[in-house]
Scaffold this motif. Structure first.
Motif, PDB file in Angstrom:
ATOM      1  N   ARG A  58       0.799  -1.229   0.000  1.00 56.12           N
ATOM      2  CA  ARG A  58       0.000   0.000   0.000  1.00 56.12           C
ATOM      3  C   ARG A  58       0.828   1.272   0.000  1.00 56.12           C
ATOM      4  O   ARG A  58       0.514   2.223  -0.687  1.00 56.12           O
ATOM      5  CB  ARG A  58      -0.975   0.004   1.187  1.00 56.12           C
TER       6      ARG A  58
ATOM      7  N   ILE B  27      -3.725   9.060   9.998  1.00 52.08           N
ATOM      8  CA  ILE B  27      -4.639   8.164   9.265  1.00 52.08           C
ATOM      9  C   ILE B  27      -4.859   8.651   7.840  1.00 52.08           C
ATOM     10  O   ILE B  27      -4.982   7.867   6.920  1.00 52.08           O
ATOM     11  CB  ILE B  27      -6.014   8.059   9.984  1.00 52.08           C
TER      12      ILE B  27
ATOM     13  N   TRP C 266       3.340  10.852   6.449  1.00 54.65           N
ATOM     14  CA  TRP C 266       2.786   9.761   7.268  1.00 54.65           C
ATOM     15  C   TRP C 266       3.899   9.100   8.097  1.00 54.65           C
ATOM     16  O   TRP C 266       3.732   8.861   9.287  1.00 54.65           O
ATOM     17  CB  TRP C 266       2.097   8.708   6.369  1.00 54.65           C
TER      18      TRP C 266
ATOM     19  N   ARG D 136       3.775   8.843  12.031  1.00 50.38           N
ATOM     20  CA  ARG D 136       3.673   7.499  12.624  1.00 50.38           C
ATOM     21  C   ARG D 136       4.846   7.292  13.600  1.00 50.38           C
ATOM     22  O   ARG D 136       4.675   6.759  14.697  1.00 50.38           O
ATOM     23  CB  ARG D 136       3.665   6.449  11.511  1.00 50.38           C
TER      24      ARG D 136
ATOM     25  N   ALA E  41     -10.238   6.688  17.163  1.00 54.04           N
ATOM     26  CA  ALA E  41      -9.908   5.320  16.709  1.00 54.04           C
ATOM     27  C   ALA E  41      -9.868   4.352  17.877  1.00 54.04           C
ATOM     28  O   ALA E  41      -9.986   3.142  17.692  1.00 54.04           O
ATOM     29  CB  ALA E  41      -8.546   5.320  16.002  1.00 54.04           C
ATOM     30  N   GLY E  42      -9.708   4.927  19.082  1.00 54.50           N
ATOM     31  CA  GLY E  42      -9.347   4.061  20.196  1.00 54.50           C
ATOM     32  C   GLY E  42     -10.443   3.671  21.151  1.00 54.50           C
ATOM     33  O   GLY E  42     -10.163   3.047  22.160  1.00 54.50           O
TER      34      GLY E  42
ATOM     35  N   THR F 202     -14.049   1.137  18.513  1.00 52.37           N
ATOM     36  CA  THR F 202     -13.584  -0.151  17.980  1.00 52.37           C
ATOM     37  C   THR F 202     -13.586  -1.197  19.097  1.00 52.37           C
ATOM     38  O   THR F 202     -14.133  -2.292  18.950  1.00 52.37           O
ATOM     39  CB  THR F 202     -12.147   0.023  17.440  1.00 52.37           C
TER      40      THR F 202
ATOM     41  N   PRO G 236      -7.815  -8.570  12.106  1.00 59.45           N
ATOM     42  CA  PRO G 236      -8.745  -7.519  12.539  1.00 59.45           C
ATOM     43  C   PRO G 236      -8.064  -6.155  12.657  1.00 59.45           C
ATOM     44  O   PRO G 236      -8.739  -5.128  12.638  1.00 59.45           O
ATOM     45  CB  PRO G 236      -9.222  -8.009  13.912  1.00 59.45           C
ATOM     46  N   PHE G 237      -6.719  -6.154  12.780  1.00 56.01           N
ATOM     47  CA  PHE G 237      -6.012  -4.885  12.921  1.00 56.01           C
ATOM     48  C   PHE G 237      -5.316  -4.480  11.617  1.00 56.01           C
ATOM     49  O   PHE G 237      -4.437  -3.620  11.629  1.00 56.01           O
ATOM     50  CB  PHE G 237      -4.995  -4.976  14.065  1.00 56.01           C
ATOM     51  N   GLY G 238      -5.725  -5.075  10.497  1.00 66.60           N
ATOM     52  CA  GLY G 238      -5.107  -4.735   9.215  1.00 66.60           C
ATOM     53  C   GLY G 238      -3.738  -5.370   9.102  1.00 66.60           C
ATOM     54  O   GLY G 238      -3.463  -6.412   9.723  1.00 66.60           O
ATOM     55  N   GLY G 239      -2.832  -4.754   8.332  1.00 65.30           N
ATOM     56  CA  GLY G 239      -1.506  -5.342   8.164  1.00 65.30           C
ATOM     57  C   GLY G 239      -0.591  -4.417   7.395  1.00 65.30           C
ATOM     58  O   GLY G 239      -0.975  -3.324   6.995  1.00 65.30           O
TER      59      GLY G 239
ATOM     60  N   ARG H 288       0.889   0.025   7.672  1.00 69.32           N
ATOM     61  CA  ARG H 288      -0.189   0.846   8.234  1.00 69.32           C
ATOM     62  C   ARG H 288      -1.061   0.076   9.202  1.00 69.32           C
ATOM     63  O   ARG H 288      -2.168   0.492   9.542  1.00 69.32           O
ATOM     64  CB  ARG H 288      -1.062   1.413   7.113  1.00 69.32           C
TER      65      ARG H 288
ATOM     66  N   CYS I  94      -2.839  -1.369  12.459  1.00 63.45           N
ATOM     67  CA  CYS I  94      -3.384  -0.563  13.557  1.00 63.45           C
ATOM     68  C   CYS I  94      -2.308  -0.203  14.578  1.00 63.45           C
ATOM     69  O   CYS I  94      -1.629  -1.069  15.119  1.00 63.45           O
ATOM     70  CB  CYS I  94      -4.503  -1.339  14.254  1.00 63.45           C
TER      71      CYS I  94
ATOM     72  N   GLY J 274      -2.850   0.968  17.470  1.00 62.79           N
ATOM     73  CA  GLY J 274      -3.269   0.692  18.849  1.00 62.79           C
ATOM     74  C   GLY J 274      -3.585  -0.773  19.104  1.00 62.79           C
ATOM     75  O   GLY J 274      -4.297  -1.075  20.072  1.00 62.79           O
TER      76      GLY J 274
HETATM   77  C1  HEM Z   1     -10.520  -3.740  18.706  1.00 65.70           C
HETATM   78  C2  HEM Z   1     -10.046  -2.530  18.527  1.00 65.70           C
HETATM   79  C3  HEM Z   1      -9.444  -2.031  17.232  1.00 65.70           C
HETATM   80  C4  HEM Z   1      -9.563  -2.510  15.967  1.00 65.70           C
HETATM   81  C5  HEM Z   1     -10.373  -3.721  15.480  1.00 65.70           C
HETATM   82  C6  HEM Z   1      -8.767  -1.656  15.106  1.00 65.70           C
HETATM   83  C7  HEM Z   1      -8.605  -1.836  13.729  1.00 65.70           C
HETATM   84  C8  HEM Z   1      -7.837  -1.035  12.923  1.00 65.70           C
HETATM   85  C9  HEM Z   1      -7.652  -1.244  11.502  1.00 65.70           C
HETATM   86  C10 HEM Z   1      -8.230  -2.388  10.681  1.00 65.70           C
HETATM   87  C11 HEM Z   1      -6.868  -0.243  11.053  1.00 65.70           C
HETATM   88  C12 HEM Z   1      -6.393  -0.040   9.607  1.00 65.70           C
HETATM   89  C13 HEM Z   1      -5.149  -0.898   9.407  1.00 65.70           C
HETATM   90  C14 HEM Z   1      -4.730  -1.031   7.969  1.00 65.70           C
HETATM   91  O1  HEM Z   1      -5.140  -0.195   7.128  1.00 65.70           O
HETATM   92  O2  HEM Z   1      -3.981  -1.984   7.684  1.00 65.70           O
HETATM   93  C15 HEM Z   1      -6.533   0.614  12.164  1.00 65.70           C
HETATM   94  C16 HEM Z   1      -5.745   1.735  12.092  1.00 65.70           C
HETATM   95  C17 HEM Z   1      -5.457   2.540  13.159  1.00 65.70           C
HETATM   96  N1  HEM Z   1      -5.813   2.324  14.476  1.00 65.70           N
HETATM   97 FE1  HEM Z   1      -6.923   0.792  15.190  1.00 65.70          FE
HETATM   98  N2  HEM Z   1      -8.204  -0.665  15.862  1.00 65.70           N
HETATM   99  C18 HEM Z   1      -8.568  -0.861  17.171  1.00 65.70           C
HETATM  100  C19 HEM Z   1      -8.182  -0.107  18.259  1.00 65.70           C
HETATM  101  C20 HEM Z   1      -7.359   0.979  18.209  1.00 65.70           C
HETATM  102  C21 HEM Z   1      -6.900   1.720  19.351  1.00 65.70           C
HETATM  103  C22 HEM Z   1      -7.223   1.366  20.813  1.00 65.70           C
HETATM  104  C23 HEM Z   1      -6.147   2.754  18.880  1.00 65.70           C
HETATM  105  C24 HEM Z   1      -5.405   3.842  19.632  1.00 65.70           C
HETATM  106  C25 HEM Z   1      -5.113   3.811  20.900  1.00 65.70           C
HETATM  107  C26 HEM Z   1      -6.115   2.659  17.435  1.00 65.70           C
HETATM  108  C27 HEM Z   1      -5.460   3.525  16.598  1.00 65.70           C
HETATM  109  C28 HEM Z   1      -5.335   3.367  15.234  1.00 65.70           C
HETATM  110  C29 HEM Z   1      -4.609   4.292  14.366  1.00 65.70           C
HETATM  111  C30 HEM Z   1      -3.928   5.583  14.802  1.00 65.70           C
HETATM  112  C31 HEM Z   1      -4.674   3.761  13.062  1.00 65.70           C
HETATM  113  C32 HEM Z   1      -4.069   4.370  11.782  1.00 65.70           C
HETATM  114  C33 HEM Z   1      -2.680   3.800  11.542  1.00 65.70           C
HETATM  115  C34 HEM Z   1      -1.991   4.385  10.306  1.00 65.70           C
HETATM  116  O3  HEM Z   1      -2.665   4.789   9.342  1.00 65.70           O
HETATM  117  O4  HEM Z   1      -0.755   4.387  10.311  1.00 65.70           O
HETATM  118  N3  HEM Z   1      -6.854   1.563  17.074  1.00 65.70           N
HETATM  119  N4  HEM Z   1      -7.141   0.115  13.305  1.00 65.70           N
END
Ligand code: HEM
Length: 450
Positions: free
Chosen positions: A70, A92, A99, A103, A263-264, A267, A391-394, A397, A399, A401
């Motif tokens: 990506r 994001i 970025w 990051r 985001a935090g 989810t 679930p957190f992508g890969g 980029r 996740c 968190g």
């Molecule tokens: C169960 C809880 C959560 C799920 C399922 C989740 C899922 C995701 C997914 C799928 C993405 C996109 C990843 C990608 O495009 O490959 C993402 C990005 C992100 N998440 Fe989470 N997230 C969760 C909790 C959190 C928490 C707790 C935080 C912050 C404390 C957080 C902060 C972020 C940030 C800042 C990004 C953007 C990363 C970037 O673009 O570099 N997330 N998350």
């Protein structure tokens, strides 16, 4: 093979209607439509969303390839006016070197060592919420889980500085999130930013409240200069320095703080809501959870040191994230030179993958719709392939968190399940899709205290 020599292969897919392509079929039943795409056409499928040519990927190997590529050969897909108002120019929505810089500045604020420091606030917020529950109470599960995760994110972001403004701020964020969801649901994504509907005016008022509060806190921290002694995310963002020793500007700190906040919490509260729903229908898994909590915790509240030992608790969360991944769709737009799944991808094509379909693919998860936390036993005979659970992508980029979220979900579940069980009323748990995969109707539960 160099990308320039990767051939453009024909990829099968369904016929669509003129102009709208497959949009009507997708709009009627998005999750069912995606499963049918895979079952009818295979692991890589072309389809069209309105005039846009799209490619859907279902195989974990192709998904890993796509997510890893990506940053080099894809652009982000714009996700609407409202989302951008809330999170500004945060990481994001940033690209390339911008970025990477953001990051690298934000990532250290949620490293495992930092998450360790937030764990006691997580447990305390869960205990405070559970103090208000009594045997036989009827609660709205998602509302309660959101209340807890909202308190946690505000505590970890701002320490105890919000005081009695916590509630108003929580409401402002809920209003802002409602505005983002409404934009997606009403398909008003394409309305120009200057159009002010009543919904948009309400939304902007909520964002203004959030802005004013974050800026007030930033100014207060800068005046007092005590960021080094504090253990919260805001202070860590203010203290962060890039390779050239430059800090984030006040606007950048505001944007990253709003992002971590948005985001935090929803989810994680969504993941926990689904977890309670699944546990309500799995008495054996529930009994094993109670036994683990009794054995590991012996009646005391959990701490971060228990996290590794709460194996079954973590397996439950992992399985709930498999069946109901809160983030269910990842899109990106191909640039020149993009290639995945052995085919060159014309620039402008929107490439997608969905956690929903991969997580429920019987090739990687036998009896895919059954809730079976034992699949995640470290000694299970068939390890799950890479990127069949994501679930957190890969890729780069992924996740930011993920650790925070997994620790938070496990400690919350342990803290609450130690005291009570939430008996979710039989309801149609149909997932409804928006930015997140949520239960379509509120899930009500009866509190059963131990
Ligand atoms: C169960 C809880 C959560 C799920 C399922 C989740 C899922 C995701 C997914 C799928 C993405 C996109 C990843 C990608 O495009 O490959 C993402 C990005 C992100 N998440 Fe989470 N997230 C969760 C909790 C959190 C928490 C707790 C935080 C912050 C404390 C957080 C902060 C972020 C940030 C800042 C990004 C953007 C990363 C970037 O673009 O570099 N997330 N998350």
């Amino acid at each position: 093979m160099p990308v320039s020599t990767v051939p453009l292969r024909p990829v099968p897919g369904p016929r669509g209607v003129p102009l709208l392509g497959n949009l009507p079929a997708f709009g009627r039943d998005p999750l069912g439509f995606l499963v049918r795409l895979r079952d009818d056409f295979g692991d890589a499928v072309t389809w069209s969303l309105g005039p846009k040519r799209s490619l859907f990927l279902f195989h974990p190997e192709h998904i890993a390839e796509f997510l890893a590529a990506r940053e080099r050969t894809f652009e982000l897909l714009e996700i609407g006016w409202a989302f951008k108002q809330l999170i500004g120019d945060s990481l994001i929505l940033s690209k390339g070197s911008d970025w990477r810089r953001k990051r690298s500045l934000v990532q250290p604020t949620v490293r495992p060592r930092q998450v360790r420091a937030y764990a006691s606030a997580m447990v305390e917020c869960a205990r405070t919420a559970a103090d208000d529950w009594h045997d036989g109470d009827r609660i709205d599960v998602r509302q309660q889980m959101t209340l807890i995760t909202q308190r946690i994110v505000l505590r970890t972001l701002f320490g105890n500085d919000l005081g009695d403004r916590t509630r108003a701020l929580g409401e402002a964020m809920a209003e802002a999130e409602h505005g983002i969801g409404a934009e997606l649901r009403n398909m008003s994504l394409f309305l120009p930013g200057w159009v002010r509907t009543p919904g948009r005016r309400r939304f902007l008022r909520a964002v203004a409240t959030i802005d004013a509060e974050i800026h007030r806190l930033i100014r207060a921290r800068q005046r007092s200069g005590d960021t080094a002694d504090r253990d919260d995310l805001l202070s860590r963002l203010l203290a962060a320095r890039d390779e050239e020793g430059r800090p984030l500007t006040a606007k950048e700190v505001r944007d990253e703080a709003a992002t971590l906040w948005a985001a935090g919490h929803e989810t994680t509260s969504t993941a926990l809501t689904w977890t309670w729903y699944l546990l309500s229908r799995a008495p054996e898994a529930r009994e094993r959870l109670t036994a683990e909590l009794a054995q590991v915790l012996a009646g005391r509240p959990p701490t971060i040191d228990d996290y590794d030992r709460l194996r079954w608790t973590r397996q439950i969360i992992k399985e709930a994230l498999r069946l109901y991944p809160p983030a269910w769709l990842i899109p990106a737009v191909a640039r020149d030179g993009a290639a995945v799944a052995g085919t060159r991808i014309p620039a402008g094509t929107v490439v997608w993958c969905s956690q929903w379909t991969t997580h429920r693919d019987p090739r990687w998860f036998p009896e895919p719709t059954s809730f079976r936390p034992e699949r995640w036993d470290p000694d299970a005979p068939d390890p799950v392939p890479d990127h069949a659970w994501y679930p957190f992508g890969g890729g780069q980029r992924t996740c930011l968190g993920a650790r925070f979220a997994q620790v938070e979900a496990a400690l919350l579940l342990a803290t609450l399940a130690q005291r009570c069980h939430l008996d979710v009323a039989p309801a149609d748990p149909n997932p409804s899709v928006g930015l997140l995969l949520q239960p379509a109707a509120p899930l009500h539960a009866t509190v059963r205290c131990r």
